[in-house]
Write an enzyme that holds these catalytic residues in place. Sequence first.
Site, PDB file in Angstrom:
ATOM      1  CE  LYS A 145       0.836   1.328   4.456  1.00  0.00           C
ATOM      2  NZ  LYS A 145       1.542   2.566   4.830  1.00  0.00           N
TER       3      LYS A 145
ATOM      4  CG  ASP B 114      -1.064   0.036   8.166  1.00  0.00           C
ATOM      5  OD1 ASP B 114      -1.907   0.917   8.441  1.00  0.00           O
ATOM      6  OD2 ASP B 114       0.142   0.281   8.004  1.00  0.00           O
TER       7      ASP B 114
END
Length: 297
Positions: free
Chosen positions: A10, A137
């Site tokens: 990401k 996350d």
Amino acid sequence: MSVTVRVPAKVNVQLAVGAARPDGFHDLANVFLAVGLYDEVTATPADELRITCSGPDAAQVPLDTTNLAARAALALAERYGIEPAVHLHIAKDIPVAGGMAGGSADGAAALVACDALWGTGASRDELLAICADLGSDVPFSLVGGAALGTGRGEKLTPIEVGGTFHWVFAVADGGLSTPAVYGEFDRLTADTEVPEPTASPALLAALRSGDSGALAAALGNDLQPAALSLRPSLADTLAAGTAAGALAALVSGSGPTTAFLVEDESVALKVADVLLTSGTCRSARVAVSPAPGAHVI
């Protein structure tokens, strides 16, 4: 008798950070975008829980129960009363300790792989709840695409993306500790009023329209000054990529990987080449976004 799951890295196209909470975490407005750099986690029946790893920087990956892949397997096994007898092999391609959620990605991938291997039939909400327990996350690594993370980043709202964005990621030598970067953020902002974190309307509009120029103008990372304070050499990497033609540059998450948004693939290849020859980074990777979340292949 094995299941392999692919999971993306990401980039945080916006990371707005609030003041430290009493529990030590920070409220965030964290706009995640999954990018096409992937780890793969393969789950195979075994006599006991075992972790192995191959690929770049594999030697830096812990192979005990501090690894989020191991913790994911243990959490799912405990929830369903299953013996966590599984061999998890991580084929690593996401930079380690690079601010691209590689460890979190492995946790999400292991969870999906073990769910499929053991036939637990866990719902999406159950998997997301386990992800949130594992780390801030991890839920986004499961979901992929684009999302706004609030709370400490684990509460996700999907975001529409109207096009493809091209990136170059410059991988630095060594890692940066996420807690250390947040600690430096707290030190740097100690005498200031830290505003409540909110998502940028201009940035969300740029994602919806697929406009790279508009996204470049709206990128932001409140942790970047802290990362640069701890690793001043990253400023040279950011300058080299920008001079080579990137639309915008920023530290990815807590760093030390730096991210460069570019117009198209040809510019990406040029910027990557310049970064490699500049001597300001260890490697440069080209990728596109958005990318799908953790999925069985």
